[in-house]
Design a protein around this motif. Sequence first.
Motif, PDB file in Angstrom:
ATOM      1  N   GLN A 106      13.143  71.504  58.557  1.00  0.00           N
ATOM      2  CA  GLN A 106      12.017  72.424  58.607  1.00  0.00           C
ATOM      3  C   GLN A 106      12.392  73.787  58.018  1.00  0.00           C
ATOM      4  O   GLN A 106      11.641  74.375  57.228  1.00  0.00           O
ATOM      5  N   SER A 107      13.572  74.292  58.393  1.00  0.00           N
ATOM      6  CA  SER A 107      13.991  75.623  57.943  1.00  0.00           C
ATOM      7  C   SER A 107      14.218  75.657  56.433  1.00  0.00           C
ATOM      8  O   SER A 107      13.752  76.571  55.738  1.00  0.00           O
ATOM      9  N   LEU A 108      14.946  74.672  55.920  1.00  0.00           N
ATOM     10  CA  LEU A 108      15.242  74.650  54.487  1.00  0.00           C
ATOM     11  C   LEU A 108      13.978  74.443  53.666  1.00  0.00           C
ATOM     12  O   LEU A 108      13.879  74.935  52.534  1.00  0.00           O
ATOM     13  N   SER A 109      12.991  73.743  54.211  1.00  0.00           N
ATOM     14  CA  SER A 109      11.719  73.577  53.505  1.00  0.00           C
ATOM     15  C   SER A 109      11.021  74.920  53.348  1.00  0.00           C
ATOM     16  O   SER A 109      10.508  75.243  52.261  1.00  0.00           O
ATOM     17  N   ILE A 110      11.000  75.720  54.423  1.00  0.00           N
ATOM     18  CA  ILE A 110      10.375  77.039  54.350  1.00  0.00           C
ATOM     19  C   ILE A 110      11.165  77.956  53.419  1.00  0.00           C
ATOM     20  O   ILE A 110      10.584  78.731  52.649  1.00  0.00           O
ATOM     21  N   ILE A 111      12.503  77.874  53.487  1.00  0.00           N
ATOM     22  CA  ILE A 111      13.333  78.695  52.603  1.00  0.00           C
ATOM     23  C   ILE A 111      13.060  78.341  51.141  1.00  0.00           C
ATOM     24  O   ILE A 111      12.929  79.226  50.284  1.00  0.00           O
ATOM     25  N   GLU A 112      12.964  77.037  50.851  1.00  0.00           N
ATOM     26  CA  GLU A 112      12.693  76.632  49.468  1.00  0.00           C
ATOM     27  C   GLU A 112      11.323  77.106  49.012  1.00  0.00           C
ATOM     28  O   GLU A 112      11.154  77.570  47.874  1.00  0.00           O
ATOM     29  N   SER A 113      10.332  77.005  49.876  1.00  0.00           N
ATOM     30  CA  SER A 113       9.002  77.503  49.548  1.00  0.00           C
ATOM     31  C   SER A 113       9.049  79.003  49.267  1.00  0.00           C
ATOM     32  O   SER A 113       8.431  79.486  48.305  1.00  0.00           O
ATOM     33  N   SER A 114       9.800  79.747  50.080  1.00  0.00           N
ATOM     34  CA  SER A 114       9.929  81.197  49.886  1.00  0.00           C
ATOM     35  C   SER A 114      10.606  81.513  48.562  1.00  0.00           C
ATOM     36  O   SER A 114      10.212  82.450  47.851  1.00  0.00           O
ATOM     37  N   LEU A 115      11.632  80.734  48.220  1.00  0.00           N
ATOM     38  CA  LEU A 115      12.351  80.960  46.962  1.00  0.00           C
ATOM     39  C   LEU A 115      11.475  80.636  45.754  1.00  0.00           C
ATOM     40  O   LEU A 115      11.534  81.327  44.726  1.00  0.00           O
ATOM     41  N   LEU A 116      10.658  79.600  45.855  1.00  0.00           N
ATOM     42  CA  LEU A 116       9.735  79.288  44.763  1.00  0.00           C
ATOM     43  C   LEU A 116       8.734  80.421  44.564  1.00  0.00           C
ATOM     44  O   LEU A 116       8.356  80.737  43.430  1.00  0.00           O
ATOM     45  N   LEU A 117       8.312  81.051  45.667  1.00  0.00           N
ATOM     46  CA  LEU A 117       7.441  82.225  45.559  1.00  0.00           C
ATOM     47  C   LEU A 117       8.191  83.385  44.912  1.00  0.00           C
ATOM     48  O   LEU A 117       7.634  84.086  44.042  1.00  0.00           O
ATOM     49  N   MET A 119      10.650  83.187  42.824  1.00  0.00           N
ATOM     50  CA  MET A 119      10.817  82.863  41.405  1.00  0.00           C
ATOM     51  C   MET A 119       9.509  83.059  40.643  1.00  0.00           C
ATOM     52  O   MET A 119       9.518  83.429  39.457  1.00  0.00           O
ATOM     53  N   ALA A 120       8.367  82.810  41.301  1.00  0.00           N
ATOM     54  CA  ALA A 120       7.077  83.090  40.665  1.00  0.00           C
ATOM     55  C   ALA A 120       6.912  84.589  40.455  1.00  0.00           C
ATOM     56  O   ALA A 120       6.412  85.035  39.411  1.00  0.00           O
ATOM     57  N   PHE A 121       7.348  85.380  41.436  1.00  0.00           N
ATOM     58  CA  PHE A 121       7.302  86.839  41.300  1.00  0.00           C
ATOM     59  C   PHE A 121       8.215  87.296  40.162  1.00  0.00           C
ATOM     60  O   PHE A 121       7.859  88.201  39.385  1.00  0.00           O
ATOM     61  N   ASP A 122       9.363  86.654  40.039  1.00  0.00           N
ATOM     62  CA  ASP A 122      10.280  86.963  38.935  1.00  0.00           C
ATOM     63  C   ASP A 122       9.610  86.726  37.589  1.00  0.00           C
ATOM     64  O   ASP A 122       9.691  87.561  36.683  1.00  0.00           O
ATOM     65  N   ARG A 123       8.926  85.595  37.435  1.00  0.00           N
ATOM     66  CA  ARG A 123       8.239  85.295  36.175  1.00  0.00           C
ATOM     67  C   ARG A 123       7.077  86.269  35.945  1.00  0.00           C
ATOM     68  O   ARG A 123       6.800  86.665  34.810  1.00  0.00           O
ATOM     69  N   PHE A 124       6.387  86.636  37.021  1.00  0.00           N
ATOM     70  CA  PHE A 124       5.284  87.587  36.905  1.00  0.00           C
ATOM     71  C   PHE A 124       5.782  88.935  36.382  1.00  0.00           C
ATOM     72  O   PHE A 124       5.197  89.507  35.453  1.00  0.00           O
TER      73      PHE A 124
END
Length: 316
Positions: A106-117, A119-124
């Motif tokens: 559960q924790s790593l899933s939320i962490i991965e979701s946060s990191l994908l966000l 990375m989206a901010f990085d591209r933005f």
Amino acid sequence: MLPLNSSQIPATFVLMGWSGLEAIYSLISIPICFMFFLSVFGNGLILHVIIQDHKLHQPMYLFLSMLATTDLLFSLFTSPSVLGIFLFQYQSIRSKVCLFQMFFIQSLSIIESSLLLAMAFDRFVAICHPLRYTTILTSSVITKIGWVCAIRGTLIHVPLVTSLQFLPYCNGNVLSHSYCLHQDVMKLACDGTNTFNIMYGLAIILCTVTVDMILIILSYILIIKAVLHVTSEIEQYRLFSTCVSHLCAVFMFYVPLMALSIVRRFGIQVPPVFINLMANTYLFVPPMINPIIYSIKSQQIREGFYQTFYRRMIDL
């Protein structure tokens, strides 16, 4: 199986593989072992290359290293129970080990979701505000984002997992997947005793993964608007190409996760084979595919691989 009048957490849980396919478990174990090996090797190699090559100490690759670390931990914490079932038909798991595994899934899933966000901010920032890129995403900011992702993913699940130890259990000890999930364990509790878990679990999904996905979509709407204002088609293609790897990672993470959550939370009747397929896709495919995608799309990562193996060959 435990008697239906049991009122304490079972000492052990029974994990299920693919019901009805027990005769071909040895064949199923081959692709599972292959995906596990690729996940560990691919993410470990990306992590090694980024750490060793100082030219890759840039925001995009630092976020990628965090993603690789998360995927690596995800594979190491979740795959042993799956491999135990398909390789050795070992389906029993102690309750404390089950809760421990559940917490990290559960924790790593939320962490991965946060990191994908992140990375989206990085591209933005890179596409919409290129001149301010290095001033916005400094090393200090990236470190803080990493810590926020980690703390957000872990602390939010402590009450959820801890509370499961104190529920009365009346519905046996057989889980429906080959690894421990909160929804699976929660359904074994006596009726009417798990209201907190249901509401808190739903709140976690809405406030983390759902919010992250919405913000990622908004980021890409702004990115697309910015790219469409670029007059050169070649430059438009170049800008879009920098987002392809991230979009693939987002797709591979959210699609099986959302499909599994919808089926579980709304009780949609689908064949068990489909549920097992989605569950194992969510477990094995993103950690395996992410390093492949970034290796193919990133010239800097490919050059890092080349340098790593070239040095090893020279040393030999």
